[in-house]
Scaffold this motif. Structure first.
Motif, PDB file in Angstrom:
ATOM      1  N   SER A   3       0.942  -1.136   0.078  1.00 43.19           N
ATOM      2  CA  SER A   3      -0.422  -0.178  -0.035  1.00 43.19           C
ATOM      3  C   SER A   3       0.982   1.140  -0.151  1.00 43.19           C
ATOM      4  CB  SER A   3      -0.918  -0.048   1.209  1.00 43.19           C
ATOM      5  OG  SER A   3       0.344   0.004   2.800  1.00 43.19           O
ATOM      6  N   ASP A   4       2.032   1.433   0.524  1.00 44.58           N
ATOM      7  CA  ASP A   4       2.620   2.032   0.284  1.00 44.58           C
ATOM      8  C   ASP A   4       4.641   2.013  -0.933  1.00 44.58           C
ATOM      9  OD1 ASP A   4       4.799   4.891   0.500  1.00 44.58           O
ATOM     10  OD2 ASP A   4       4.143   4.780   2.870  1.00 44.58           O
ATOM     11  N   LEU A   5       4.559   2.627  -1.590  1.00 46.58           N
ATOM     12  CA  LEU A   5       5.828   2.028  -2.253  1.00 46.58           C
ATOM     13  C   LEU A   5       6.828   2.484  -2.391  1.00 46.58           C
ATOM     14  CD1 LEU A   5       4.253   1.114  -5.650  1.00 46.58           C
ATOM     15  CD2 LEU A   5       4.939  -0.424  -4.308  1.00 46.58           C
ATOM     16  N   VAL A   6       6.716   4.140  -1.491  1.00 45.96           N
ATOM     17  CA  VAL A   6       7.848   4.755  -1.254  1.00 45.96           C
ATOM     18  C   VAL A   6       8.253   3.658   0.610  1.00 45.96           C
ATOM     19  CG1 VAL A   6       8.691   7.115   0.162  1.00 45.96           C
ATOM     20  CG2 VAL A   6       6.915   7.154  -2.015  1.00 45.96           C
ATOM     21  N   LEU A  47     -11.722   7.022  -2.125  1.00 44.64           N
ATOM     22  CA  LEU A  47     -12.501   5.474  -2.030  1.00 44.64           C
ATOM     23  C   LEU A  47     -14.058   5.666  -1.536  1.00 44.64           C
ATOM     24  CD1 LEU A  47     -11.973   2.251  -2.074  1.00 44.64           C
ATOM     25  CD2 LEU A  47     -11.468   2.701   0.621  1.00 44.64           C
ATOM     26  N   ARG A  48     -14.297   5.029  -2.382  1.00 41.72           N
ATOM     27  CA  ARG A  48     -15.771   4.983  -2.062  1.00 41.72           C
ATOM     28  C   ARG A  48     -17.081   4.270  -1.684  1.00 41.72           C
ATOM     29  NH1 ARG A  48     -14.462   9.433  -0.891  1.00 41.72           N
ATOM     30  NH2 ARG A  48     -14.671  11.276  -2.532  1.00 41.72           N
ATOM     31  N   THR A  49     -16.103   3.043  -1.868  1.00 39.95           N
ATOM     32  CA  THR A  49     -16.485   1.528  -1.615  1.00 39.95           C
ATOM     33  C   THR A  49     -15.863   1.010  -0.336  1.00 39.95           C
ATOM     34  OG1 THR A  49     -16.371   0.666  -3.925  1.00 39.95           O
ATOM     35  CG2 THR A  49     -17.119  -0.523  -2.528  1.00 39.95           C
ATOM     36  N   PRO A  50     -16.954   0.466   1.056  1.00 41.93           N
ATOM     37  CA  PRO A  50     -16.156   0.101   1.624  1.00 41.93           C
ATOM     38  C   PRO A  50     -15.331  -0.994   1.782  1.00 41.93           C
ATOM     39  CG  PRO A  50     -18.062  -0.448   2.326  1.00 41.93           C
ATOM     40  CD  PRO A  50     -18.093   0.481   0.627  1.00 41.93           C
ATOM     41  N   LEU A  51     -14.118  -1.388   2.694  1.00 41.87           N
ATOM     42  CA  LEU A  51     -12.683  -1.681   2.163  1.00 41.87           C
ATOM     43  C   LEU A  51     -12.624  -3.008   3.491  1.00 41.87           C
ATOM     44  CD1 LEU A  51     -10.162  -2.469   0.679  1.00 41.87           C
ATOM     45  CD2 LEU A  51      -9.353  -0.414   1.638  1.00 41.87           C
ATOM     46  N   LEU A  52     -12.593  -4.062   3.003  1.00 41.53           N
ATOM     47  CA  LEU A  52     -11.559  -4.467   4.569  1.00 41.53           C
ATOM     48  C   LEU A  52      -9.897  -5.218   4.077  1.00 41.53           C
ATOM     49  CD1 LEU A  52     -11.900  -7.127   6.602  1.00 41.53           C
ATOM     50  CD2 LEU A  52     -12.930  -8.360   5.273  1.00 41.53           C
ATOM     51  N   ILE A  53      -9.919  -4.741   4.656  1.00 39.44           N
ATOM     52  CA  ILE A  53      -8.237  -5.363   5.306  1.00 39.44           C
ATOM     53  C   ILE A  53      -7.934  -5.988   5.851  1.00 39.44           C
ATOM     54  CG2 ILE A  53      -5.897  -3.918   6.089  1.00 39.44           C
ATOM     55  CD1 ILE A  53      -7.430  -1.054   4.947  1.00 39.44           C
ATOM     56  N   VAL A  67       0.765  -1.741   6.209  1.00 39.97           N
ATOM     57  CA  VAL A  67      -0.634  -1.595   6.041  1.00 39.97           C
ATOM     58  C   VAL A  67      -1.332  -1.287   6.914  1.00 39.97           C
ATOM     59  CG1 VAL A  67      -2.704  -3.820   6.694  1.00 39.97           C
ATOM     60  CG2 VAL A  67       0.066  -4.225   5.671  1.00 39.97           C
ATOM     61  N   GLN A  68      -0.287  -0.336   8.319  1.00 45.03           N
ATOM     62  CA  GLN A  68      -0.788   0.678   8.967  1.00 45.03           C
ATOM     63  C   GLN A  68      -0.892   1.810   8.505  1.00 45.03           C
ATOM     64  OE1 GLN A  68      -1.930  -0.542  12.366  1.00 45.03           O
ATOM     65  NE2 GLN A  68      -2.927   1.488  11.775  1.00 45.03           N
ATOM     66  N   HIS A  69       0.157   2.387   7.880  1.00 46.41           N
ATOM     67  CA  HIS A  69      -0.408   3.309   6.870  1.00 46.41           C
ATOM     68  C   HIS A  69      -1.672   3.261   6.180  1.00 46.41           C
ATOM     69  CE1 HIS A  69       2.375   6.180   5.098  1.00 46.41           C
ATOM     70  NE2 HIS A  69       1.323   7.306   5.758  1.00 46.41           N
ATOM     71  N   LEU A  70      -1.768   2.551   5.165  1.00 39.31           N
ATOM     72  CA  LEU A  70      -2.862   2.537   4.891  1.00 39.31           C
ATOM     73  C   LEU A  70      -4.150   2.536   5.684  1.00 39.31           C
ATOM     74  CD1 LEU A  70      -4.568   2.059   2.205  1.00 39.31           C
ATOM     75  CD2 LEU A  70      -4.470  -0.543   2.557  1.00 39.31           C
ATOM     76  N   ILE A  71      -4.575   1.358   6.785  1.00 38.41           N
ATOM     77  CA  ILE A  71      -5.547   1.946   7.469  1.00 38.41           C
ATOM     78  C   ILE A  71      -5.202   3.116   8.288  1.00 38.41           C
ATOM     79  CG2 ILE A  71      -6.963   1.458  10.152  1.00 38.41           C
ATOM     80  CD1 ILE A  71      -4.961  -1.490   9.028  1.00 38.41           C
ATOM     81  N   ASP A  72      -4.661   4.135   8.552  1.00 43.19           N
ATOM     82  CA  ASP A  72      -4.423   5.079   9.238  1.00 43.19           C
ATOM     83  C   ASP A  72      -5.220   5.879   7.714  1.00 43.19           C
ATOM     84  OD1 ASP A  72      -3.049   4.338  11.273  1.00 43.19           O
ATOM     85  OD2 ASP A  72      -1.261   4.987  11.154  1.00 43.19           O
ATOM     86  N   ALA A  73      -4.820   6.196   6.910  1.00 43.00           N
ATOM     87  CA  ALA A  73      -4.965   7.026   5.714  1.00 43.00           C
ATOM     88  C   ALA A  73      -6.668   6.607   6.111  1.00 43.00           C
ATOM     89  CB  ALA A  73      -4.098   6.820   4.139  1.00 43.00           C
ATOM     90  N   LEU A  74      -6.809   6.129   5.833  1.00 40.75           N
ATOM     91  CA  LEU A  74      -8.346   5.741   5.159  1.00 40.75           C
ATOM     92  C   LEU A  74      -9.398   5.941   6.643  1.00 40.75           C
ATOM     93  CD1 LEU A  74      -8.648   1.827   4.233  1.00 40.75           C
ATOM     94  CD2 LEU A  74      -9.086   3.844   3.033  1.00 40.75           C
ATOM     95  N   LYS A  75      -8.712   6.293   7.989  1.00 45.88           N
ATOM     96  CA  LYS A  75      -9.303   6.580   8.589  1.00 45.88           C
ATOM     97  C   LYS A  75      -9.389   8.412   8.731  1.00 45.88           C
ATOM     98  CE  LYS A  75      -8.533   3.112  12.343  1.00 45.88           C
ATOM     99  NZ  LYS A  75      -8.314   2.142  13.149  1.00 45.88           N
ATOM    100  N   ALA A  76      -7.995   8.547   8.955  1.00 50.47           N
ATOM    101  CA  ALA A  76      -8.028  10.622   8.312  1.00 50.47           C
ATOM    102  C   ALA A  76      -9.286  11.232   7.621  1.00 50.47           C
ATOM    103  CB  ALA A  76      -6.682  10.777   7.651  1.00 50.47           C
TER     104      ALA A  76
END
Length: 78
Positions: A3-6, A47-53, A67-76
């Motif tokens: 989820s975060d290539l950098v 993102l407009r569709t619910p996502l299960l990680i 993965v946590q970076h993706l979760i944090d971005a989605l919450k933000a």
């Protein structure tokens, strides 16, 4: 998920980074925006569709911090 290539280029081997740079045309340190543009976390607000990680802390390929970076971005992004 990848989820975060950098961030990913920071913990992967030199061979992995070189292979990936072959796909993108440059390394992350030379053009971080090219890697961000291909990183799902960077587009979380769209993102407009619910996502299960689903992830695990002992994944040998994707580090849990990515993965946590993706979760944090989605919450933000709400």
């Amino acid at each position: 998920p990848v989820s975060d290539l950098v961030q990913r280029m920071g913990y992967k081997s030199a061979n992995y980074r070189e292979t990936f740079a072959g796909f993108i045309g440059k390394e992350a340190r030379d053009d971080p925006q090219a890697y961000l543009d291909r990183s799902p976390f960077y587009h979380a607000a769209k993102l407009r569709t619910p996502l299960l990680i689903h992830s695990t802390t002992n994944d040998e390929d994707v580090h849990v911090m990515e993965v946590q970076h993706l979760i944090d971005a989605l919450k933000a992004a709400g």
